[in-house]
Design a protein around this motif. Structure first.
Motif, PDB file in Angstrom:
ATOM      1  N   LEU A 137     -12.550   6.765  20.455  1.00  0.00           N
ATOM      2  CA  LEU A 137     -11.659   7.326  19.436  1.00  0.00           C
ATOM      3  C   LEU A 137     -11.186   8.719  19.823  1.00  0.00           C
ATOM      4  N   ARG A 138     -12.068   9.475  20.466  1.00  0.00           N
ATOM      5  CA  ARG A 138     -11.682  10.825  20.898  1.00  0.00           C
ATOM      6  C   ARG A 138     -10.564  10.753  21.936  1.00  0.00           C
ATOM      7  N   LYS A 139     -10.668   9.795  22.874  1.00  0.00           N
ATOM      8  CA  LYS A 139      -9.618   9.643  23.889  1.00  0.00           C
ATOM      9  C   LYS A 139      -8.290   9.267  23.225  1.00  0.00           C
ATOM     10  N   ARG A 140      -8.349   8.327  22.297  1.00  0.00           N
ATOM     11  CA  ARG A 140      -7.115   7.917  21.598  1.00  0.00           C
ATOM     12  C   ARG A 140      -6.543   9.066  20.777  1.00  0.00           C
ATOM     13  N   THR A 141      -7.417   9.813  20.122  1.00  0.00           N
ATOM     14  CA  THR A 141      -6.976  10.968  19.340  1.00  0.00           C
ATOM     15  C   THR A 141      -6.357  12.017  20.257  1.00  0.00           C
ATOM     16  N   ALA A 142      -6.947  12.209  21.427  1.00  0.00           N
ATOM     17  CA  ALA A 142      -6.394  13.164  22.404  1.00  0.00           C
ATOM     18  C   ALA A 142      -5.011  12.706  22.862  1.00  0.00           C
ATOM     19  N   ASP A 143      -4.820  11.399  23.036  1.00  0.00           N
ATOM     20  CA  ASP A 143      -3.496  10.870  23.403  1.00  0.00           C
ATOM     21  C   ASP A 143      -2.476  11.178  22.304  1.00  0.00           C
ATOM     22  N   LEU A 144      -2.885  10.938  21.061  1.00  0.00           N
ATOM     23  CA  LEU A 144      -1.992  11.239  19.930  1.00  0.00           C
ATOM     24  C   LEU A 144      -1.699  12.732  19.849  1.00  0.00           C
ATOM     25  N   LEU A 145      -2.692  13.535  20.105  1.00  0.00           N
ATOM     26  CA  LEU A 145      -2.523  14.988  20.069  1.00  0.00           C
ATOM     27  C   LEU A 145      -1.528  15.439  21.135  1.00  0.00           C
ATOM     28  N   ARG A 146      -1.658  14.898  22.347  1.00  0.00           N
ATOM     29  CA  ARG A 146      -0.716  15.238  23.419  1.00  0.00           C
ATOM     30  C   ARG A 146       0.715  14.855  23.041  1.00  0.00           C
ATOM     31  N   THR A 147       0.868  13.658  22.511  1.00  0.00           N
ATOM     32  CA  THR A 147       2.190  13.189  22.102  1.00  0.00           C
ATOM     33  C   THR A 147       2.763  14.060  20.984  1.00  0.00           C
ATOM     34  N   THR A 148       1.927  14.417  20.033  1.00  0.00           N
ATOM     35  CA  THR A 148       2.374  15.257  18.916  1.00  0.00           C
ATOM     36  C   THR A 148       2.770  16.647  19.403  1.00  0.00           C
ATOM     37  N   ARG A 149       2.032  17.193  20.348  1.00  0.00           N
ATOM     38  CA  ARG A 149       2.381  18.503  20.917  1.00  0.00           C
ATOM     39  C   ARG A 149       3.716  18.429  21.662  1.00  0.00           C
ATOM     40  N   ARG A 150       3.957  17.324  22.359  1.00  0.00           N
ATOM     41  CA  ARG A 150       5.252  17.166  23.042  1.00  0.00           C
ATOM     42  C   ARG A 150       6.383  17.086  22.026  1.00  0.00           C
ATOM     43  N   GLY A 151       6.123  16.358  20.955  1.00  0.00           N
ATOM     44  CA  GLY A 151       7.117  16.276  19.888  1.00  0.00           C
ATOM     45  C   GLY A 151       7.408  17.646  19.291  1.00  0.00           C
ATOM     46  N   ARG A 152       6.348  18.441  19.112  1.00  0.00           N
ATOM     47  CA  ARG A 152       6.542  19.799  18.595  1.00  0.00           C
ATOM     48  C   ARG A 152       7.392  20.618  19.553  1.00  0.00           C
ATOM     49  N   SER A 153       7.165  20.459  20.858  1.00  0.00           N
ATOM     50  CA  SER A 153       7.972  21.184  21.845  1.00  0.00           C
ATOM     51  C   SER A 153       9.443  20.796  21.736  1.00  0.00           C
ATOM     52  N   LEU A 154       9.692  19.525  21.528  1.00  0.00           N
ATOM     53  CA  LEU A 154      11.073  19.060  21.369  1.00  0.00           C
ATOM     54  C   LEU A 154      11.699  19.654  20.108  1.00  0.00           C
ATOM     55  N   ILE A 155      10.969  19.621  19.010  1.00  0.00           N
ATOM     56  CA  ILE A 155      11.484  20.180  17.756  1.00  0.00           C
ATOM     57  C   ILE A 155      11.737  21.680  17.916  1.00  0.00           C
ATOM     58  N   ARG A 156      10.799  22.387  18.554  1.00  0.00           N
ATOM     59  CA  ARG A 156      10.989  23.830  18.771  1.00  0.00           C
ATOM     60  C   ARG A 156      12.232  24.092  19.620  1.00  0.00           C
ATOM     61  N   ALA A 157      12.441  23.269  20.641  1.00  0.00           N
ATOM     62  CA  ALA A 157      13.622  23.453  21.494  1.00  0.00           C
ATOM     63  C   ALA A 157      14.906  23.250  20.700  1.00  0.00           C
ATOM     64  N   LEU A 158      14.911  22.266  19.820  1.00  0.00           N
ATOM     65  CA  LEU A 158      16.098  22.021  18.997  1.00  0.00           C
ATOM     66  C   LEU A 158      16.278  23.101  17.934  1.00  0.00           C
ATOM     67  N   ALA A 159      15.173  23.633  17.428  1.00  0.00           N
ATOM     68  CA  ALA A 159      15.235  24.605  16.329  1.00  0.00           C
ATOM     69  C   ALA A 159      15.436  26.037  16.789  1.00  0.00           C
ATOM     70  N   ASP A 160      15.329  26.299  18.083  1.00  0.00           N
ATOM     71  CA  ASP A 160      15.512  27.659  18.598  1.00  0.00           C
ATOM     72  C   ASP A 160      17.006  27.971  18.683  1.00  0.00           C
ATOM     73  N   PRO A 161      17.492  28.911  17.869  1.00  0.00           N
ATOM     74  CA  PRO A 161      18.937  29.187  17.853  1.00  0.00           C
ATOM     75  C   PRO A 161      19.478  29.712  19.177  1.00  0.00           C
ATOM     76  N   ARG A 162      18.594  30.167  20.060  1.00  0.00           N
ATOM     77  CA  ARG A 162      19.046  30.669  21.363  1.00  0.00           C
ATOM     78  C   ARG A 162      18.708  29.709  22.502  1.00  0.00           C
ATOM     79  N   GLY A 163      18.069  28.606  22.176  1.00  0.00           N
ATOM     80  CA  GLY A 163      17.601  27.690  23.202  1.00  0.00           C
ATOM     81  C   GLY A 163      18.612  26.602  23.539  1.00  0.00           C
ATOM     82  N   PRO A 164      18.289  25.818  24.553  1.00  0.00           N
ATOM     83  CA  PRO A 164      19.194  24.750  24.981  1.00  0.00           C
ATOM     84  C   PRO A 164      19.364  23.659  23.934  1.00  0.00           C
TER      85      PRO A 164
END
Length: 180
Positions: A137-164
């Motif tokens: 379960l920890r491995k699966r949770t870590a996979d979900l955590l990695r995916t969620t962090r990547r999603g956050r990076s995407l959202i941050r990139a879209l939400a940054d008014p000075r970013g690409p």
């Protein structure tokens, strides 16, 4: 009915179809359908519109219209407007769709994703001590955590008014550009 009247009726029918399409789309994003319908109606109108006309056009009650307008004002996706000689409030939409998307991403989506990350991190730490099943379960949770962090990076990139990401959003939502 005159030809001009038929044309106006067809235009109004199309306008309402667009409002309904936007309402359905925003409902998928977790907003109430009427919020999208009202914003779209205001976005499509060339003049500010009063609450009574919004309610009539969209077949909504005045109370529901008023509550929805207040929520849209809080989100900053519409604003109040006044007409000389009129005492009532009129409303108009924020026309910069990219600005609207960025605001929702920053104020609603990022906090929700951050909360999910905190919860996943907390559970991942606990699972280490739960034996073999906890390890899986920890491995699966870590996979979900990695995916969620990547999603956050995407959202941050879209939400940054000075970013690409912001440049990308502005590129496909430029007001006034129409290519048939």
């Amino acid at each position: 009915m005159s030809e001009m009247g038929k044309g106006a009726g067809r235009i109004e029918k199309s306008r309402l179809e667009v409002c309904d399409a936007v309402g359905r789309l925003l409902e998928l994003w977790g907003f109430r359908r009427n919020l999208g319908r009202i914003w779209a109606l205001l976005y499509l109108r060339s003049e500010p519109v009063g609450a009574a006309e919004i309610a009539l056009s969209l077949g909504m009650s005045r109370g529901s219209t008023s509550m929805s307008l207040q929520e849209l004002l809080r989100w900053g996706v519409i604003r109040k407007s006044w007409k000389p000689g009129e005492r009532k409030d009129f409303f108009e939409a924020e026309e910069d769709v990219a600005k609207v998307i960025v605001r929702v991403l920053r104020e609603r989506e990022l906090p929700a994703v951050d909360e999910a990350i905190r919860s996943l991190e907390n559970e991942e730490k606990k699972l280490a001590s739960y034996g073999p099943e906890g390890k899986r379960l920890r491995k699966r949770t870590a996979d979900l955590l990695r995916t969620t962090r990547r999603g956050r990076s995407l959202i941050r990139a879209l939400a940054d008014p000075r970013g690409p990401g912001a440049a990308f959003l502005h590129g496909f939502t430029a007001v006034g550009e129409y290519e048939p």
